[in-house]
Design a protein around this motif. Structure first.
Motif, mmCIF file in Angstrom:
data_model
loop_
_atom_site.group_PDB
_atom_site.id
_atom_site.type_symbol
_atom_site.label_atom_id
_atom_site.label_comp_id
_atom_site.label_asym_id
_atom_site.label_seq_id
_atom_site.Cartn_x
_atom_site.Cartn_y
_atom_site.Cartn_z
ATOM 1 N N THR A 158 0.837 -1.200 0.000
ATOM 2 C CA THR A 158 0.000 0.000 0.000
ATOM 3 C C THR A 158 0.871 1.249 0.000
ATOM 4 N N LYS A 159 1.868 1.267 0.861
ATOM 5 C CA LYS A 159 2.769 2.420 0.931
ATOM 6 C C LYS A 159 3.548 2.573 -0.368
ATOM 7 N N ALA A 162 1.284 3.944 -2.977
ATOM 8 C CA ALA A 162 0.984 5.335 -2.644
ATOM 9 C C ALA A 162 2.091 6.263 -3.138
ATOM 10 N N LEU A 163 3.336 5.832 -2.963
ATOM 11 C CA LEU A 163 4.463 6.630 -3.422
ATOM 12 C C LEU A 163 4.501 6.748 -4.941
ATOM 13 N N ASN A 173 -4.617 3.698 0.472
ATOM 14 C CA ASN A 173 -4.594 3.558 1.926
ATOM 15 C C ASN A 173 -5.070 2.182 2.363
ATOM 16 N N THR A 227 -2.740 9.592 2.203
ATOM 17 C CA THR A 227 -2.329 8.481 1.349
ATOM 18 C C THR A 227 -1.150 7.759 1.987
ATOM 19 N N GLY A 228 -1.076 6.457 1.723
ATOM 20 C CA GLY A 228 0.027 5.658 2.251
ATOM 21 C C GLY A 228 -0.072 5.365 3.732
ATOM 22 N N THR A 229 -1.285 5.405 4.270
ATOM 23 C CA THR A 229 -1.428 5.191 5.713
ATOM 24 C C THR A 229 -2.449 4.098 6.000
#
Length: 252
Positions: A158-159, A162-163, A173, A227-229
């Motif tokens: 997910t992270k 997101a990047l 997320n 985002t990314g959390t």
């Protein structure tokens, strides 16, 4: 939760739509005005735009991607909800079962995120992905080690997405539901339920509304800078233990 007309006409894909969690997600997005593609291995009890797809098979994954592309061009929101949770000690686990868990819980979300992200980019859609994870991503559990590992992998993936997708305005997320005794995955004894409930700070199970509303929030413009959390909706269970290792058990 009222989001006005924000989701009116939004195109949402929900995997694992036939399960308890999946039905709640479909219901909340549809209730908010979205057009929903509900997908599962068996779509007999689903209605509307449904796609029967075995996510352990490449042809099933591709069939889903193709169906959404043909119907919509690209989705606005994708909820990777499908997952399996078999219980087994590692020494008892067959390699085929390991492969199946990783196929559904890790490989399928990767293939679908990549495929749907490419559709979004091609159509200029600043979309959103929500991956249904678990507190198991952070805390190992005996007899569920493979599941825990799969959710840790999903969290890191997910992270990573997101990047890589941020430059296209696409957010990614995780949503982490808490304990729900009504799950159809495995039958739980009342003793087990009572023990788990006693360890949850708020003393509450995670209800369908909890997850549905949290998903709507993460997909909404109210979360446009998120985002990314990972968002835990678990009554505080992931915050720590309620056990008190002293004679005095309460502050007051």
């Amino acid at each position: 939760m009222d989001f006005g007309k924000e989701f009116k006409g939004k195109r949402v894909v929900v995997t694992g739509a036939a399960g308890i969690m999946g039905r709640a997600l479909v219901s909340h997005f549809a209730g908010a005005g979205a057009d929903v593609c509900a997908t599962d291995r068996d779509t007999q009890n689903l209605s509307g735009f449904c796609v029967a797809a075995d996510l352990t098979k490449d042809q099933g994954l591709q069939a889903l991607l193709d169906a959404v592309s043909e119907e919509w061009g690209a989705p606005d929101i994708v909820v990777n909800n499908a997952a399996i949770y078999p219980s087994s000690f590692l020494l008892d686990l067959e390699v085929a079962d390991w492969d199946r868990i990783m196929s559904v819980n890790v490989r399928a979300p990767f293939v679908l995120m990549r495929g749907f992200a490419l559709q979004m980019i091609e159509k200029g859609v600043a979309g959103t992905f929500i991956n249904i994870s678990s507190g198991a991503a952070r805390k190992m559990r005996r007899t569920a080690v493979t599941y825990c590992m799969s959710k840790t992998a999903l969290d890191r993936m997910t992270k990573g997405f997101a990047l890589e997708l941020a430059e296209y305005g696409i957010r990614v997320n995780c949503l982490e539901p808490g304990f729900a005794s009504g799950s159809t995955v495995s039958e739980l004894s009342q003793e087990h339920i009572d023990r788990v409930m006693a360890a949850i700070p708020l003393g509450t199970e995670t209800a369908a509304d909890d997850i549905g509303n949290a998903a709507l929030f993460l997909a909404s413009t109210a979360a446009k800078n998120i985002t990314g959390t990972s968002l835990a909706v678990d009554g505080g269970n992931s915050a720590g233990t309620m056990d008190v290792y002293q004679t005095k058990k309460s502050a007051l």
